[in-house]
Design a protein around this motif. Structure first.
Motif, PDB file in Angstrom:
ATOM      1  N   GLN A 445      50.326 -12.431  13.791  1.00 28.75           N
ATOM      2  CA  GLN A 445      50.127 -10.994  13.778  1.00 28.75           C
ATOM      3  C   GLN A 445      48.646 -10.633  13.710  1.00 28.75           C
ATOM      4  O   GLN A 445      48.182  -9.679  14.350  1.00 28.75           O
ATOM      5  N   LEU A 446      47.886 -11.410  12.959  1.00 22.17           N
ATOM      6  CA  LEU A 446      46.458 -11.159  12.861  1.00 22.17           C
ATOM      7  C   LEU A 446      45.758 -11.363  14.205  1.00 22.17           C
ATOM      8  O   LEU A 446      44.830 -10.626  14.561  1.00 22.17           O
ATOM      9  N   ALA A 447      46.239 -12.373  14.955  1.00 20.71           N
ATOM     10  CA  ALA A 447      45.643 -12.617  16.269  1.00 20.71           C
ATOM     11  C   ALA A 447      45.885 -11.435  17.209  1.00 20.71           C
ATOM     12  O   ALA A 447      44.999 -11.034  17.973  1.00 20.71           O
ATOM     13  N   GLY A 448      47.120 -10.901  17.136  1.00 23.77           N
ATOM     14  CA  GLY A 448      47.408  -9.738  17.996  1.00 23.77           C
ATOM     15  C   GLY A 448      46.535  -8.548  17.659  1.00 23.77           C
ATOM     16  O   GLY A 448      46.005  -7.860  18.549  1.00 23.77           O
ATOM     17  N   MET A 449      46.353  -8.307  16.356  1.00 21.31           N
ATOM     18  CA  MET A 449      45.511  -7.176  15.964  1.00 21.31           C
ATOM     19  C   MET A 449      44.050  -7.418  16.338  1.00 21.31           C
ATOM     20  O   MET A 449      43.329  -6.505  16.746  1.00 21.31           O
ATOM     21  N   GLY A 450      43.596  -8.664  16.207  1.00 20.56           N
ATOM     22  CA  GLY A 450      42.213  -8.973  16.588  1.00 20.56           C
ATOM     23  C   GLY A 450      41.979  -8.806  18.079  1.00 20.56           C
ATOM     24  O   GLY A 450      40.902  -8.382  18.514  1.00 20.56           O
ATOM     25  N   ARG A 451      43.026  -9.176  18.860  1.00 20.84           N
ATOM     26  CA  ARG A 451      42.904  -9.026  20.310  1.00 20.84           C
ATOM     27  C   ARG A 451      42.767  -7.557  20.709  1.00 20.84           C
ATOM     28  O   ARG A 451      41.944  -7.189  21.545  1.00 20.84           O
TER      29      ARG A 451
END
Length: 489
Positions: A445-451
């Motif tokens: 989920q953090l990766a999606g938000m960072g993207r």
């Protein structure tokens, strides 16, 4: 016996002298008409003197302009809108023939005529002497407050009684004394007379004001104005007009150039203002989205105590990010293609701006759209001086239709290719996402938000850079027209 001796030479000489003296009978025959000859000569001289006194000479007033091409600007000035190709009208090549038509346009000439009130002729009467043209020095000024078109030409006489009062003659029921500023209603319409600063120098003087139809005056100046290019491919234009008053002719040409340059700068400012407004709106929207994404990441990290990212998550993140950028690029191109397709299929959009091609990688399509934008810009310029139904628009309308057909064919091919690529990227995205199931849910989920945050930040920085370049390049609003020679006789 016949005398065959040679005659004396004196006889031929006598005969020659007789031939010269034979002109006397001719003079004697017409000598009785000498008063008629003398009278004719005197009348001819008087006519010449009267003509010279009462018929003023006509002077040719001219000026010279250089139309500078925007493509001659420095590379720094060219790059400000290089990526905004739909807004590159500011850097479009300037066609000298089009600029000549704009200089002769009714709109610009009307501004000059109204500014100097060229529909009114002022003359200061001097009895039997020649009336003096009072252009620029008239002690009074007539102001048309409300009138019907066309106005019948007529002349009015105003005798200046004092600095506050004048006497109108030839005004029908309105003849008589009036105060400066009084509104008079007659067949012309509503008008008044105001005094200029030099009114005290013309007390007891009579000023004759000739009034012409303003629209007719604009048309007469439009027909009299000559705008010619010196030679091709030179970009130097000669502007000339014939006038009996040198100052009036110089004022007309100088202010024609002034209003033409003002109109050019105003058009540049309009395009630049719309561009900056569009970018500002996008920046405001992205700023809110970017702040929301950053706050969301910060809250998620704090809530789940996430600080380190392992190598596996980094690899998946790179794959997802790379795939997301490609998919985002495809989506942007599809979005632009769809907007362009909607524009081409709209029933009435011939005079509207062509949608942006920013993000389209197919150079052929970009060139076709740019050509369509240039042709429509040329048509919009002609609309300033010609009605839309004028036959001069037929070649432009045909060219616009042909360009739209070519663009539609190109769009179908590009759209099919983009959809195929989109499906492939979405399949790869699904494959990577299935592999990420092995990664902790929090990290995924953090990766999606960072993207999301990274994409918005990249776009925000790009738009901010473009805005600064546009603002710096066009803040001066410089004109591309250089005055070579001001109006002169």
């Amino acid at each position: 016996m016949i005398d065959r001796s040679i005659p004396d030479n004196k006889y031929p000489q006598a005969n020659a002298n007789s031939d010269a003296i034979n002109l006397r009978p001719l003079f004697a025959r017409y000598s009785n008409y000498w008063p008629l000859f003398a009278g004719s000569l005197v009348i001819a001289i008087l006519c010449a003197l009267i003509y010279r006194k009462y018929v003023p000479p006509t002077y040719q007033i001219m000026a010279t302009l250089e139309i500078q091409d925007s493509n001659d600007k420095s590379p720094a000035e060219k790059t400000s809108l290089v990526d905004f190709q739909q807004l590159d009208q500011l850097n479009a090549p300037r066609v000298v023939e089009n600029e000549m038509e704009i200089l002769k346009s009714n709109q610009i000439i009307k501004r000059v005529v109204d500014h100097f009130q060229l529909w009114a002729d002022y003359k200061i009467q001097h009895g039997f002497r020649k009336d003096r043209d009072a252009y620029g020095i008239s002690p009074i000024k007539i102001n048309l407050l409300n009138y019907d078109i066309p106005i019948s030409p007529q002349k009015l006489k105003f005798k200046i009684i004092d600095i506050n009062t004048y006497e109108l003659t030839g005004g029908g029921n309105n003849s008589g004394r009036h105060h400066f500023g009084d509104v008079i209603n007659d067949k012309i319409g509503s008008w008044n007379i105001t005094a200029n600063n030099n009114i005290k120098n013309y007390v007891d003087s009579v000023v004759e004001v000739g009034i012409k139809d303003p629209e007719g005056t604009v048309l007469s100046y439009q027909n009299a104005l000559k705008v010619e290019a010196q030679q091709k491919p030179a970009t130097v234009i000669n502007i000339s007009i014939n006038d009996q008053n040198v100052k009036r002719g110089e004022d007309f040409i100088n202010y024609l150039i002034l209003f033409y340059r003002q109109a050019e700068i105003s058009e540049k400012n309009r395009i630049a203002k719309n561009t900056l407004q569009f970018i500002d709106n996008r920046l405001d929207s992205l700023s809110g989205q970017l702040n929301h994404a950053e706050n969301k990441i910060e809250g998620y990290r704090s809530q789940n105590e996430l600080t380190d990212v392992n190598a596996q998550s980094q690899m998946y993140l790179q794959q997802i990010q790379s795939n997301g950028e490609k998919l985002n690029d495809i989506n942007i191109q599809l979005n632009i293609i769809n907007k362009l397709d909607e524009y081409l299929n709209a029933p009435s959009n011939n005079n509207n701006g062509v949608p942006s091609t920013l993000g389209i990688q197919d150079q052929h399509l970009v060139e076709l759209v740019q050509k369509l934008s240039d042709v429509q810009l040329e048509k919009n310029k002609l609309l300033a001086s010609l009605p839309e139904k004028n036959p001069a628009f037929d070649p432009l309308n045909s060219q616009i239709a042909a360009l739209k057909t070519a663009i539609k064919d190109n769009i179908r091919s590009i759209k099919s290719s983009l959809l195929t690529t989109q499906q492939s990227l979405q399949g790869f995205k699904s494959s990577v996402q299935s592999s990420i199931k092995n990664v902790p849910v929090q990290e995924h989920q953090l990766a999606g938000m960072g993207r999301q945050q990274s994409n918005k930040e990249t776009l925000y920085n790009y738009l901010l850079q473009q805005r600064e370049q546009i603002a710096l390049t066009y803040a001066s609003s410089a004109s591309n027209v250089r005055l070579v020679d001001a109006a002169h006789i």
